[in-house]
Design a protein around this motif. Sequence first.
Motif, mmCIF file in Angstrom:
data_model
loop_
_atom_site.group_PDB
_atom_site.id
_atom_site.type_symbol
_atom_site.label_atom_id
_atom_site.label_comp_id
_atom_site.label_asym_id
_atom_site.label_seq_id
_atom_site.Cartn_x
_atom_site.Cartn_y
_atom_site.Cartn_z
ATOM 1 N N TRP A 40 14.951 115.980 -3.750
ATOM 2 C CA TRP A 40 14.913 115.135 -4.940
ATOM 3 C C TRP A 40 16.068 115.518 -5.859
ATOM 4 C CZ3 TRP A 40 11.214 118.519 -3.289
ATOM 5 C CH2 TRP A 40 11.077 119.726 -4.001
ATOM 6 N N THR A 56 6.880 114.336 -8.377
ATOM 7 C CA THR A 56 7.097 113.169 -9.233
ATOM 8 C C THR A 56 6.716 111.893 -8.491
ATOM 9 O OG1 THR A 56 8.872 114.248 -10.477
ATOM 10 C CG2 THR A 56 8.832 111.837 -10.507
ATOM 11 N N VAL A 57 5.937 111.052 -9.164
ATOM 12 C CA VAL A 57 5.567 109.757 -8.603
ATOM 13 C C VAL A 57 6.254 108.670 -9.419
ATOM 14 C CG1 VAL A 57 3.338 110.605 -7.790
ATOM 15 C CG2 VAL A 57 3.484 109.495 -10.032
ATOM 16 N N GLY A 180 -0.471 112.254 -4.444
ATOM 17 C CA GLY A 180 0.709 111.524 -4.870
ATOM 18 C C GLY A 180 0.714 110.081 -4.428
ATOM 19 N N SER A 261 4.807 109.407 -4.511
ATOM 20 C CA SER A 261 5.943 110.300 -4.326
ATOM 21 C C SER A 261 6.535 109.992 -2.959
ATOM 22 C CB SER A 261 5.496 111.766 -4.379
ATOM 23 O OG SER A 261 4.630 112.061 -3.291
#
Length: 373
Positions: A40, A56-57, A180, A261
């Motif tokens: 990411w 993180t979504v 996620g 995610s």
Amino acid sequence: MFCDPVFRPVAEAVRETVEGTGGGAALAIRVGNRPVVDVWYGTADEHGTRPWEGGTVVNVFSVSKGIVATLAHRFAERGLIDLGAPVSTYWPEFASTGTVADLLAHRAGLPAVRPALPPGALFDWVAMTDALAAESPWWTPGERHGYHAVTFGWLVGELLRRVSGREVRDLVREELAIPGLSIGLPERDAGRAAFVLHVPPADVPHRGAAPPPSRLAEAMRDPESLTAKAFCNPAEQLTPGLPNTSRWRAAQIPAANGHASARALATLYGGLLSGEIVGREALDRATEVWSEGDDEVLLGRTRFGLGYMLPNEMRPFAPSPRAFGHSGSGGALGFADPDAEIAFGYTPNRLVFSPSGPDPRWTLIVGALYGCL
């Protein structure tokens, strides 16, 4: 972060798509159900100060359809749904003659509601499902296909609710149970969601001269066209900044407000390939070509299985014709390639819109991936 050295060019491709553009993105890939890429880059907030993280979504828009389709195939495999049965078998108020397979393959003729829907309808499950149940199909179900851009979620979601007695968001949490991955976003998880950044059309990259207006773009300018009604009724769908609002995140709009995610999408498609989520026979049936050719809504040539998008002229997301998954408005992508044993999840928050063709970031990332195999 993790990246198998063999796939380093893929991670570098993701970094290239983020650096200097604002926003962030994540990519997760499994090959043979083994994680090979989980990276990411960039930032997740509106101001570019909060770093993207592994958990993180972000709102993945129509990638959500692949999630909902997976639930339908789990139910079909258990014998709770007959794909060939009329929808009215499970939903008596459903006036059309369409079958469950018609819903999943975008052949039901219900991509839009004709009458203008009142304010608030987008967030009202009963209002939307009642309107669709009473709507006359735009074509004879099963005879043609057209992308059910937003109605897909209410149609298939209500079918699942009628069969199970549970809401779609609960089914995703209980049946799939992938961290996620959710329809909507629980308030407790809001702090790990990326802010969705819209890119002005003039900033969308293209090679050579700008393309001429597409048939899709022209149809969108006619408020009475099927295409415009599919994307603009309820009108709230076009509200600027809508995906970043608490009202959107709290709602159930299963064709469009799934959050994920990259790791969760790769886990979903890896589980489909491995047989952990549905069996081989069910998956083969789900990923056959059920709809192919001229699309009544998108006004180009598309291909669909039962709920899964297949690579097509408008969205060529993978080089293998047997790949299946779903793209999302603005660039999110989840897919599996059974021949290469790839499960892929890509989640950007900087939206790039194009009426047809691949997201320019896919060209770099997917090209690098297949070059490493």
